[in-house]
Design a protein around this motif. Structure first.
Motif, PDB file in Angstrom:
ATOM      1  N   SER A 225       0.829  -1.206   0.000  1.00 17.19           N
ATOM      2  CA  SER A 225       0.000   0.000   0.000  1.00 17.19           C
ATOM      3  C   SER A 225       0.862   1.255   0.000  1.00 17.19           C
ATOM      4  O   SER A 225       0.580   2.222  -0.720  1.00 17.19           O
ATOM      5  CB  SER A 225      -0.934  -0.013   1.208  1.00 17.19           C
ATOM      6  OG  SER A 225      -1.671   1.182   1.288  1.00 17.19           O
ATOM      7  N   ILE A 226       1.923   1.227   0.824  1.00 18.62           N
ATOM      8  CA  ILE A 226       2.815   2.393   0.887  1.00 18.62           C
ATOM      9  C   ILE A 226       3.465   2.637  -0.468  1.00 18.62           C
ATOM     10  O   ILE A 226       3.525   3.775  -0.958  1.00 18.62           O
ATOM     11  CB  ILE A 226       3.880   2.178   1.977  1.00 18.62           C
ATOM     12  CG1 ILE A 226       3.237   2.235   3.366  1.00 18.62           C
ATOM     13  CG2 ILE A 226       4.980   3.230   1.873  1.00 18.62           C
ATOM     14  CD1 ILE A 226       4.177   1.869   4.496  1.00 18.62           C
ATOM     15  N   LYS A 227       3.953   1.541  -1.082  1.00 24.86           N
ATOM     16  CA  LYS A 227       4.598   1.701  -2.388  1.00 24.86           C
ATOM     17  C   LYS A 227       3.614   2.225  -3.425  1.00 24.86           C
ATOM     18  O   LYS A 227       3.954   3.105  -4.224  1.00 24.86           O
ATOM     19  CB  LYS A 227       5.173   0.354  -2.838  1.00 24.86           C
ATOM     20  CG  LYS A 227       6.381  -0.098  -2.037  1.00 24.86           C
ATOM     21  CD  LYS A 227       6.936  -1.414  -2.576  1.00 24.86           C
ATOM     22  CE  LYS A 227       8.182  -1.839  -1.815  1.00 24.86           C
ATOM     23  NZ  LYS A 227       8.728  -3.127  -2.326  1.00 24.86           N
ATOM     24  N   GLY A 228       2.388   1.668  -3.397  1.00 20.10           N
ATOM     25  CA  GLY A 228       1.397   2.135  -4.358  1.00 20.10           C
ATOM     26  C   GLY A 228       1.029   3.595  -4.150  1.00 20.10           C
ATOM     27  O   GLY A 228       0.934   4.368  -5.113  1.00 20.10           O
ATOM     28  N   THR A 229       0.838   3.974  -2.879  1.00 22.66           N
ATOM     29  CA  THR A 229       0.501   5.368  -2.575  1.00 22.66           C
ATOM     30  C   THR A 229       1.640   6.302  -2.964  1.00 22.66           C
ATOM     31  O   THR A 229       1.414   7.372  -3.553  1.00 22.66           O
ATOM     32  CB  THR A 229       0.183   5.519  -1.084  1.00 22.66           C
ATOM     33  OG1 THR A 229      -0.874   4.626  -0.726  1.00 22.66           O
ATOM     34  CG2 THR A 229      -0.229   6.945  -0.762  1.00 22.66           C
ATOM     35  N   ALA A 230       2.877   5.885  -2.605  1.00 22.09           N
ATOM     36  CA  ALA A 230       4.026   6.723  -2.952  1.00 22.09           C
ATOM     37  C   ALA A 230       4.151   6.888  -4.453  1.00 22.09           C
ATOM     38  O   ALA A 230       4.438   7.988  -4.954  1.00 22.09           O
ATOM     39  CB  ALA A 230       5.307   6.111  -2.373  1.00 22.09           C
ATOM     40  N   LEU A 231       3.920   5.789  -5.209  1.00 22.11           N
ATOM     41  CA  LEU A 231       4.004   5.874  -6.669  1.00 22.11           C
ATOM     42  C   LEU A 231       2.945   6.822  -7.225  1.00 22.11           C
ATOM     43  O   LEU A 231       3.230   7.636  -8.116  1.00 22.11           O
ATOM     44  CB  LEU A 231       3.843   4.476  -7.262  1.00 22.11           C
ATOM     45  CG  LEU A 231       3.989   4.371  -8.780  1.00 22.11           C
ATOM     46  CD1 LEU A 231       5.377   4.807  -9.208  1.00 22.11           C
ATOM     47  CD2 LEU A 231       3.713   2.941  -9.248  1.00 22.11           C
ATOM     48  N   GLN A 232       1.710   6.731  -6.673  1.00 24.19           N
ATOM     49  CA  GLN A 232       0.645   7.616  -7.134  1.00 24.19           C
ATOM     50  C   GLN A 232       0.960   9.073  -6.817  1.00 24.19           C
ATOM     51  O   GLN A 232       0.770   9.963  -7.655  1.00 24.19           O
ATOM     52  CB  GLN A 232      -0.678   7.197  -6.482  1.00 24.19           C
ATOM     53  CG  GLN A 232      -1.880   7.999  -6.956  1.00 24.19           C
ATOM     54  CD  GLN A 232      -2.122   7.832  -8.442  1.00 24.19           C
ATOM     55  OE1 GLN A 232      -2.009   6.733  -8.979  1.00 24.19           O
ATOM     56  NE2 GLN A 232      -2.460   8.911  -9.124  1.00 24.19           N
ATOM     57  N   VAL A 233       1.464   9.311  -5.585  1.00 14.99           N
ATOM     58  CA  VAL A 233       1.825  10.682  -5.203  1.00 14.99           C
ATOM     59  C   VAL A 233       2.944  11.208  -6.095  1.00 14.99           C
ATOM     60  O   VAL A 233       2.964  12.387  -6.482  1.00 14.99           O
ATOM     61  CB  VAL A 233       2.220  10.726  -3.717  1.00 14.99           C
ATOM     62  CG1 VAL A 233       2.771  12.103  -3.348  1.00 14.99           C
ATOM     63  CG2 VAL A 233       1.011  10.416  -2.848  1.00 14.99           C
ATOM     64  N   LYS A 234       3.905  10.324  -6.412  1.00 14.42           N
ATOM     65  CA  LYS A 234       5.000  10.747  -7.304  1.00 14.42           C
ATOM     66  C   LYS A 234       4.459  11.157  -8.664  1.00 14.42           C
ATOM     67  O   LYS A 234       4.890  12.157  -9.240  1.00 14.42           O
ATOM     68  CB  LYS A 234       6.013   9.607  -7.446  1.00 14.42           C
ATOM     69  CG  LYS A 234       6.870   9.376  -6.225  1.00 14.42           C
ATOM     70  CD  LYS A 234       7.846   8.226  -6.453  1.00 14.42           C
ATOM     71  CE  LYS A 234       8.694   7.984  -5.226  1.00 14.42           C
ATOM     72  NZ  LYS A 234       9.627   6.841  -5.417  1.00 14.42           N
ATOM     73  N   HIS A 235       3.507  10.343  -9.190  1.00 17.06           N
ATOM     74  CA  HIS A 235       2.911  10.697 -10.486  1.00 17.06           C
ATOM     75  C   HIS A 235       2.192  12.044 -10.403  1.00 17.06           C
ATOM     76  O   HIS A 235       2.332  12.901 -11.297  1.00 17.06           O
ATOM     77  CB  HIS A 235       1.947   9.602 -10.927  1.00 17.06           C
ATOM     78  CG  HIS A 235       2.619   8.355 -11.412  1.00 17.06           C
ATOM     79  ND1 HIS A 235       3.726   8.358 -12.238  1.00 17.06           N
ATOM     80  CD2 HIS A 235       2.354   7.040 -11.160  1.00 17.06           C
ATOM     81  CE1 HIS A 235       4.107   7.112 -12.499  1.00 17.06           C
ATOM     82  NE2 HIS A 235       3.296   6.293 -11.835  1.00 17.06           N
ATOM     83  N   ASN A 236       1.410  12.223  -9.325  1.00 18.51           N
ATOM     84  CA  ASN A 236       0.694  13.494  -9.160  1.00 18.51           C
ATOM     85  C   ASN A 236       1.666  14.648  -9.009  1.00 18.51           C
ATOM     86  O   ASN A 236       1.459  15.728  -9.584  1.00 18.51           O
ATOM     87  CB  ASN A 236      -0.227  13.412  -7.942  1.00 18.51           C
ATOM     88  CG  ASN A 236      -1.337  12.394  -8.122  1.00 18.51           C
ATOM     89  OD1 ASN A 236      -1.673  12.024  -9.240  1.00 18.51           O
ATOM     90  ND2 ASN A 236      -1.914  11.935  -7.017  1.00 18.51           N
ATOM     91  N   ALA A 237       2.727  14.436  -8.196  1.00 18.97           N
ATOM     92  CA  ALA A 237       3.715  15.498  -8.016  1.00 18.97           C
ATOM     93  C   ALA A 237       4.399  15.825  -9.332  1.00 18.97           C
ATOM     94  O   ALA A 237       4.676  16.996  -9.641  1.00 18.97           O
ATOM     95  CB  ALA A 237       4.744  15.074  -6.965  1.00 18.97           C
ATOM     96  N   LYS A 238       4.690  14.759 -10.121  1.00 23.48           N
ATOM     97  CA  LYS A 238       5.317  14.991 -11.426  1.00 23.48           C
ATOM     98  C   LYS A 238       4.400  15.805 -12.329  1.00 23.48           C
ATOM     99  O   LYS A 238       4.848  16.733 -13.019  1.00 23.48           O
ATOM    100  CB  LYS A 238       5.645  13.648 -12.072  1.00 23.48           C
ATOM    101  CG  LYS A 238       6.370  13.771 -13.402  1.00 23.48           C
ATOM    102  CD  LYS A 238       6.721  12.400 -13.960  1.00 23.48           C
ATOM    103  CE  LYS A 238       7.436  12.534 -15.300  1.00 23.48           C
ATOM    104  NZ  LYS A 238       7.777  11.192 -15.866  1.00 23.48           N
ATOM    105  N   ASP A 239       3.092  15.459 -12.316  1.00 21.24           N
ATOM    106  CA  ASP A 239       2.132  16.215 -13.135  1.00 21.24           C
ATOM    107  C   ASP A 239       2.085  17.674 -12.694  1.00 21.24           C
ATOM    108  O   ASP A 239       2.060  18.589 -13.542  1.00 21.24           O
ATOM    109  CB  ASP A 239       0.743  15.581 -13.026  1.00 21.24           C
ATOM    110  CG  ASP A 239       0.688  14.193 -13.657  1.00 21.24           C
ATOM    111  OD1 ASP A 239       1.578  13.883 -14.473  1.00 21.24           O
ATOM    112  OD2 ASP A 239      -0.227  13.423 -13.303  1.00 21.24           O
ATOM    113  N   LYS A 240       2.068  17.896 -11.349  1.00 23.37           N
ATOM    114  CA  LYS A 240       2.027  19.275 -10.855  1.00 23.37           C
ATOM    115  C   LYS A 240       3.292  20.025 -11.231  1.00 23.37           C
ATOM    116  O   LYS A 240       3.244  21.214 -11.581  1.00 23.37           O
ATOM    117  CB  LYS A 240       1.820  19.281  -9.342  1.00 23.37           C
ATOM    118  CG  LYS A 240       0.463  18.724  -8.890  1.00 23.37           C
ATOM    119  CD  LYS A 240      -0.683  19.510  -9.508  1.00 23.37           C
ATOM    120  CE  LYS A 240      -2.022  18.931  -9.081  1.00 23.37           C
ATOM    121  NZ  LYS A 240      -3.152  19.653  -9.728  1.00 23.37           N
ATOM    122  N   CYS A 241       4.426  19.347 -11.130  1.00 21.58           N
ATOM    123  CA  CYS A 241       5.689  20.004 -11.511  1.00 21.58           C
ATOM    124  C   CYS A 241       5.719  20.313 -13.000  1.00 21.58           C
ATOM    125  O   CYS A 241       6.253  21.351 -13.415  1.00 21.58           O
ATOM    126  CB  CYS A 241       6.878  19.122 -11.127  1.00 21.58           C
ATOM    127  SG  CYS A 241       7.172  19.013  -9.352  1.00 21.58           S
TER     128      CYS A 241
END
Length: 569
Positions: A225-241
Motif C-alpha cells: 500500500s505504501i509503495k502504491g501510494t508513494a508511486l501515485q503521489v510521485k505521479h501526481n507530483a510529477k504532473d504538478k511540476c
C-alpha cells in the motif's frame, strides 16, 4: 619434529549433566568438567543449601566455586568437532551409519542398540534379543553411534535414572549411593513429563508462528500500500511540476514576447530618429555653408536678409532610450522577484505538509518555551552595555567539515561556508553529516558561561542558530532543519523577511536587512540573543529557554548564500 596424534573419544568430552559435547567448559575444584551453563543451573537449584556438590563425584564445597572458562579444553573440544566433521563430509553416507559391534570380519549396519548391553546389533546378531527370554527386559532403541556416552563414568553402568535435584542422568548405583537422598525418577517418567512441556511449547510456537505469519502478511500489505501510494503521489507530483514548468515556460514566453516587442518598437523608433537626425545633419551642413558665405559677404543688405533666415532656433529631437532601459530594468526586476518568490514558496508551502513531530524523530525530548519576541532593549544584559562589552565574551568558531552538507563549500580555514548547489562536493560519508538540507554545525560546543560571535552574510537565504547534538541529520523530513524541531533555535533570513523559529513555531520579526549578525549566548540564564550589527547594535530577537545539554552553533545556507564567521579575537 614429529607430531603425535592422540585419539580422544567423544564420551570423554561430554558433559555429565546434558550428555552433549562441552560448551564453554568450566573446571571445578575436584577436576571434573561441565558446561558452564549446566553446572551454573545445577548449583542455582541448590541455592538454599550451604554446600555445593559436584554432580559427578559428589565432592562438596563449603562455598560456591567461581566458574571460569577452561580455554585449553575449549580448544580441544573445537579441534575434536572440526576433526570429526571434516572427514565425515568427504565420506559416502553409508560410512557414517552405526555398525554392528559383534560382526567379526565385515561389519554390517546396526539396526538397533541395546541400552542394557550397551552395544549395537545388526539384523542377525539382534535375533537373540527377540527369541531368548533372558533379553526380554532389554530395551532396544534406534542405533546410537557413540553408546559410551550413555554409561556412568564412575560405575560404567547404563544411565537409567534422572536426578531432579541435580538435574542430571545417573546410573542405578549412583541413585542408591550418592543420590539416595535426592528426588530421582526413571528416565522414561522424566521424558514423559518433559514431552508434555514440549508439546505445550510446540503449541505455543505454532500459535506464535501463525501470529507472526499473519503480521508478516499485514506488513506486506502495508508495504504494498505504501509503495502504491508513494508511486501515485510521485505521479501526481510529477504532473504538478510539469504544470508548474509549463506555467514558468509560459511566463518566460510572455516576458520574451514583451521584451521582443519593446525591443522592436525601440529599435524602429531609434532608426526613425536616426533618419531624422541624418536629415537634420544635412540641413545643418547647408546652413553652415550659408553662414560662412554670409560672414564673408560685403553686401550689407544680403547679410541682414540672411541673418533673419539663418538665425532660426534649432529644434531638438526626442531620444526614448532612457525610457526603454527603464522598461527592461523593470522586466528584469520582476523576474528576479518572481524567482525569489517561487523559491520561498517552495519551502514555506512544504512546511505544514511535510513536517512531522520532531519528538518522534529524535531520542531526546526537550521541554522548552515557544519563541517569545522581546522588546528591543538597548541593554538586555546588565553586564553588557556596548558591543565592546560583548566582545569580552567573543570566541573563535570554525565550521565542522564532518557535518557539512555536500552542497556546502568550506573555505578560509573552515571560516566561510557557501552554497554551491547543484555542484556536489566529494565529502566522505559520515554519520554526523546532513544529507538532505544544506546545513552545517560548528566544531565547538557550549555547556556553561557566556559566549559571543558574529557572522557576516552575503546572499538572500540563511539561517543562524543553535542546536543540541541530537538533531536529526538524515532523511527528507522538514524537522531536520534547525528551528523546525524542539532541539534547535534559529533566526532565518529569506530575502527581506526575518523570522524566529523553534519547535516548528515561526514568528515574523520586524528587522531591517543586516549584513552582520551578532549572537550572544548566556547558557546559565537560558537566553539566546540575535543582534543586527551596524553603526549601532540592535536587538533583533531573544529566545528564552532552559538548556539541558551542550549546544552547537548551527547554520542553514541556501540559494548561493555565503556565511563567514568573523574573527573577533
Amino acid at each position: 619434529m614429529a607430531v603425535s596424534k592422540v585419539s580422544i573419544s567423544e564420551a570423554k568430552l561430554a558433559c555429565a549433566i546434558c550428555l552433549d559435547l562441552l560448551k564453554s567448559p568450566a573446571t571445578i575444584p575436584c577436576g571434573h568438567n561441565f558446561c558452564m551453563e549446566c553446572i551454573g543451573r545445577c548449583w542455582h537449584q541448590e541455592g538454599g543449601s550451604e554446600t555445593f556438590r559436584c554432580p559427578q563425584c559428589r565432592e562438596t564445597f563449603s562455598s560456591r566455586p567461581s566458574l571460569s572458562k577452561n580455554t585449553i579444553l575449549c580448544e580441544i573440544v573445537e579441534d575434536f568437532t572440526n576433526s570429526d566433521l571434516a572427514p565425515a563430509s568427504q565420506e559416502p553416507p553409508d560410512s557414517r551409519d552405526v555398525l554392528c559391534d559383534f560382526c567379526a570380519d565385515q561389519k554390517l549396519q546396526a539396526v538397533k542398540s541395546c541400552v542394557v548391553c550397551m552395544a549395537s546389533y545388526c539384523e542377525g546378531h539382534l535375533q537373540p534379543h527377540g527369541t531368548n527370554p533372558i533379553f526380554r527386559d532389554h530395551r532396544l532403541i534406534d542405533p546410537v553411534k557413540d553408546i559410551e556416552r550413555r554409561k556412568c563414568q564412575i560405575h560404567r553402568k547404563p544411565l537409567e535414572v534422572f536426578c531432579r535435584t541435580d538435574q542430571t542422568c545417573v546410573c542405578c548405583l549412583c541413585a542408591i549411593n550418592e543420590h539416595r537422598h535426592h528426588e530421582t525418577v526413571s528416565m522414561e517418567e522424566q521424558v514423559n513429563e518433559l514431552k508434555i512441556e514440549l508439546h505445550e511449547r510446540q503449541a505455543e510456537v505454532d500459535k506464535q508462528m501463525q501470529e507472526t505469519t499473519g503480521e508478516i502478511g499485514k506488513l506486506q500489505q502495508k508495504v504494498d500500500s505504501i509503495k502504491g501510494t508513494a508511486l501515485q503521489v510521485k505521479h501526481n507530483a510529477k504532473d504538478k511540476c510539469i504544470e508548474l514548468a509549463k506555467a514558468i515556460e509560459k511566463a518566460q514566453s510572455e516576458v520574451f514576447r514583451f521584451l521582443d516587442g519593446e525591443e522592436g518598437a525601440a529599435v524602429s523608433q531609434a532608426e526613425e530618429s536616426m533618419r531624422q537626425l541624418q536629415r537634420s545633419l544635412t540641413g545643418l551642413q547647408e546652413s553652415k555653408l550659408q553662414l560662412e558665405a554670409a560672414l564673408k559677404s560685403d553686401d550689407s543688405l544680403h547679410v541682414l536678409q540672411e541673418h533673419r533666415r539663418l538665425n532660426r532656433p534649432l529644434v531638438a529631437l526626442p531620444f526614448p532610450l532612457a525610457e526603454v532601459a527603464a522598461k527592461f530594468s523593470a522586466a528584469e526586476s520582476a523576474m528576479i522577484e518572481l524567482s525569489n518568490h517561487i523559491s520561498e514558496q517552495l519551502h514555506s508551502c512544504f512546511d505544514p505538509h511535510l513536517e512531522a513531530e520532531g519528538s518522534k524523530d529524535t531520542n531526546v525530548s526537550i521541554s522548552s518555551s515557544p519563541p517569545v519576541i522581546c522588546p528591543r532593549e538597548p541593554n538586555p544584559d546588565s553586564n553588557c552595555r556596548t558591543r565592546a562589552d560583548y566582545l569580552h565574551y567573543a570566541l573563535q568558531l570554525t565550521f565542522d567539515p564532518n557535518t557539512a552538507h555536500k552542497h556546502l563549500l568550506l573555505s578560509d580555514s573552515n571560516l566561510t561556508v557557501t552554497d554551491v548547489d547543484p555542484e556536489c562536493l566529494s565529502y566522505p560519508e559520515h554519520p554526523e553529516r546532513f544529507d538532505n538540507f544544506p546545513e552545517v554545525l560548528c566544531a565547538e560546543s557550549f555547556s556553561e558561561g557566556r559566549c559571543y560571535w558574529e557572522v557576516e552574510m552575503s546572499g538572500h537565504w540563511a539561517g543562524i542558530g543553535l542546536t543540541y547534538r541530537g538533531i536529526r541529520r538524515k532523511g527528507s523530513n522538514m524537522c531536520t532543519l534547525i528551528g523546525r524541531n524542539n532541539l534547535s533555535w534559529c533566526l532565518l533570513y529569506s530575502n527581506s523577511k526575518c523570522s524566529a523559529l523553534h519547535n516548528k513555531q515561526e514568528v515574523s520579526v520586524q528587522s531591517g536587512r543586516h549584513q552582520r549578525i551578532g549572537v550572544y549566548l548566556d547558557y546559565p540564564e537560558g537566553t539566546l540573543d540575535f543582534y543586527g550589527i551596524g553603526s549601532t547594535m540592535t536587538l533583533i530577537h531573544r529566545f528564552k529557554t532552559v538548556f539541558t545539554e551542550p549546544v552547537y552553533p548551527a547554520f542553514w545556507v541556501f540559494l548561493g548564500t555565503s556565511l563567514s564567521i568573523c574573527q573577533l579575537t
